[in-house]
Design a protein around this motif. Structure first.
Motif, PDB file in Angstrom:
ATOM      1  N   ALA A  88       1.812  45.411  42.896  1.00 64.64           N
ATOM      2  CA  ALA A  88       2.306  44.944  44.185  1.00 64.64           C
ATOM      3  C   ALA A  88       3.532  44.744  44.392  1.00 64.64           C
ATOM      4  CB  ALA A  88       1.374  43.726  44.899  1.00 64.64           C
ATOM      5  N   GLU A  89       4.147  44.363  43.204  1.00 63.07           N
ATOM      6  CA  GLU A  89       5.729  43.984  43.065  1.00 63.07           C
ATOM      7  C   GLU A  89       6.537  45.464  43.148  1.00 63.07           C
ATOM      8  OE1 GLU A  89       6.760  41.944  39.667  1.00 63.07           O
ATOM      9  OE2 GLU A  89       8.922  42.397  39.779  1.00 63.07           O
ATOM     10  N   SER A  96       1.715  51.715  49.017  1.00 61.68           N
ATOM     11  CA  SER A  96       1.750  50.442  50.022  1.00 61.68           C
ATOM     12  C   SER A  96       0.589  49.570  49.906  1.00 61.68           C
ATOM     13  CB  SER A  96       2.062  50.991  51.156  1.00 61.68           C
ATOM     14  OG  SER A  96       0.975  51.589  51.901  1.00 61.68           O
ATOM     15  N   LEU A  97       0.679  48.226  50.128  1.00 57.20           N
ATOM     16  CA  LEU A  97      -0.192  47.312  50.141  1.00 57.20           C
ATOM     17  C   LEU A  97      -0.965  47.394  51.699  1.00 57.20           C
ATOM     18  CD1 LEU A  97       1.373  44.346  48.755  1.00 57.20           C
ATOM     19  CD2 LEU A  97      -0.790  45.099  47.879  1.00 57.20           C
ATOM     20  N   THR A  98      -2.332  47.306  51.506  1.00 61.49           N
ATOM     21  CA  THR A  98      -3.070  47.322  52.634  1.00 61.49           C
ATOM     22  C   THR A  98      -3.216  45.992  53.292  1.00 61.49           C
ATOM     23  OG1 THR A  98      -5.242  46.839  51.538  1.00 61.49           O
ATOM     24  CG2 THR A  98      -4.400  49.039  51.998  1.00 61.49           C
ATOM     25  N   GLU A  99      -3.597  45.525  54.313  1.00 62.88           N
ATOM     26  CA  GLU A  99      -3.853  44.112  54.926  1.00 62.88           C
ATOM     27  C   GLU A  99      -4.482  43.306  53.885  1.00 62.88           C
ATOM     28  OE1 GLU A  99      -5.548  43.830  58.660  1.00 62.88           O
ATOM     29  OE2 GLU A  99      -5.207  41.705  58.784  1.00 62.88           O
ATOM     30  N   GLY A 156      -4.867  43.941  50.773  1.00 65.78           N
ATOM     31  CA  GLY A 156      -3.956  43.724  49.407  1.00 65.78           C
ATOM     32  C   GLY A 156      -2.766  42.604  49.646  1.00 65.78           C
ATOM     33  N   ARG A 157      -2.194  42.518  50.774  1.00 66.62           N
ATOM     34  CA  ARG A 157      -1.185  41.704  50.963  1.00 66.62           C
ATOM     35  C   ARG A 157      -1.707  40.034  51.057  1.00 66.62           C
ATOM     36  NH1 ARG A 157       0.424  45.405  54.995  1.00 66.62           N
ATOM     37  NH2 ARG A 157      -0.855  44.461  56.736  1.00 66.62           N
ATOM     38  N   GLN A 158      -2.897  39.991  51.556  1.00 66.68           N
ATOM     39  CA  GLN A 158      -3.604  38.608  51.695  1.00 66.68           C
ATOM     40  C   GLN A 158      -4.256  38.111  50.086  1.00 66.68           C
ATOM     41  OE1 GLN A 158      -4.851  36.260  54.090  1.00 66.68           O
ATOM     42  NE2 GLN A 158      -3.327  37.464  55.131  1.00 66.68           N
ATOM     43  N   GLN A 205      -2.331  39.314  47.643  1.00 70.37           N
ATOM     44  CA  GLN A 205      -1.040  39.063  46.805  1.00 70.37           C
ATOM     45  C   GLN A 205      -0.590  37.448  46.934  1.00 70.37           C
ATOM     46  OE1 GLN A 205       2.288  40.980  48.380  1.00 70.37           O
ATOM     47  NE2 GLN A 205       3.183  41.021  46.562  1.00 70.37           N
ATOM     48  N   HIS A 206      -0.887  37.001  48.182  1.00 70.53           N
ATOM     49  CA  HIS A 206      -0.408  35.781  48.383  1.00 70.53           C
ATOM     50  C   HIS A 206      -1.425  34.676  47.362  1.00 70.53           C
ATOM     51  CE1 HIS A 206       0.200  31.904  50.745  1.00 70.53           C
ATOM     52  NE2 HIS A 206      -0.714  31.708  50.983  1.00 70.53           N
TER      53      HIS A 206
END
Length: 302
Positions: free
Chosen positions: A13-14, A56-59, A61-63, A65-66
């Motif tokens: 992700a980074e 790229s991150l999906t939605e 994936g972004r959740q 990651q947090h």
């Protein structure tokens, strides 16, 4: 779901590049891809959008990651606590120090190294802003610096001693024998100032904002040791916190007559973060050191 998989996910992700992430993790790209696929299967969702050109991150994936970042931080804190309990004091202690605070550390650093030879000290000298960023990124365990003018809700500050801005000159300078120096007096001398971004300079700029054109600033420097060397060997005048010239020969600090002249020396910590035993011990030694006691409120009463 394993902690290892979470760390693998965060690295991809980074970097948003499986090849670069696998190199950084010292594993093969196929192993990394397999672990990410297992994670996606467990969550029954796609975490990364992949094509031949980019990742790229999906939605989802972004959740993830947090929350994953919090999981890793908590896991690292848990490991650190267990290590401290098992070994008492061991590992590394990372300290952020502003340039003007550095003269006060020598005594404590030597004492700490003598008492705790198994703890490695890493000391970073940077500007206040850079160190506060490092603290929030957990790259240092605490910061030693004067109290900032603004508040940061993520950082708590504990006062070690009180200090003030002073005019610093060589011991042969005409101002050296003065009991105090006014801002008006400074108009008549060549100034060599600490660079913008350093705490003493920021405090000085606050009160001289309307008289910048009247001051003869000949030099700005972000290295306080070189600045003091120049002042010592010339008639240049600088403005620093009094504590900056602790144990320095050939220079004199004369109180500067100005409002809001107080500068509180503090230890800055990340709120609600685990504090290592080694950090607590360093703070204890520093608080009782000759250098700090010289400038503490208690010392002025003795």
């Amino acid at each position: 779901m394993e902690l290892r998989q979470i760390k693998y996910f965060l690295k991809v992700a980074e970097l948003l590049n499986f090849s670069e992430a696998s190199k950084a993790l010292f594993i093969t790209q196929s192993t990394l891809s397999q672990q990410i696929r297992q994670l996606e299967q467990e969550f029954d969702t796609v975490l990364f959008e992949r094509n031949s050109h980019e990742v790229s991150l999906t939605e989802a994936g972004r959740q993830l990651q947090h929350y994953a970042q919090r999981v890793v931080v908590d896991a690292d804190a848990c490991v650190q606590k267990m290590e401290d309990l098992k070994n008492m004091l061991a590992g590394e202690l990372n300290i952020g120090v502003t340039f003007t605070f550095s003269p006060l550390l020598t005594e404590t650093v030597l004492e700490f190294m003598k008492l705790y030879p198994n703890v490695r000290l890493n000391v970073f000298y940077k500007t206040m802003g850079e160190l506060m960023d490092m603290l929030q990124q957990r790259e240092v365990d605490f910061v030693l610096a004067f109290k900032p003018t603004g508040n940061n809700s993520k950082i708590e500050s504990h006062v070690l001693f009180n200090n003030h801005l002073s005019v610093v000159v060589s011991d042969t300078h005409p101002l050296a024998s003065r009991k105090s120096v006014s801002l008006d007096d400074l108009r008549h001398f060549d100034l060599a100032l600490p660079a913008r971004g350093l705490q003493a300079r920021s405090s000085f700029d606050e009160v001289t904002r309307n008289m910048e054109d009247e001051l003869r600033v000949r030099l700005e420097l972000n290295d306080v040791s070189i600045l003091l060397k120049l002042v010592r060997q010339s008639k240049l005048v600088t403005v620093l916190a009094e504590a900056t010239i602790h144990d320095e020969d050939g220079v004199v600090a004369v109180p500067l007559e100005m409002a809001n002249n107080d500068m509180e020396g503090c230890i800055h910590l990340l709120k609600q973060a685990y504090v290592k035993n080694s950090a607590r011990e360093f703070y204890r030694l520093l608080s009782g050191s000759r250098a700090i006691l010289k400038y503490s409120s208690l010392a002025k009463l003795l």
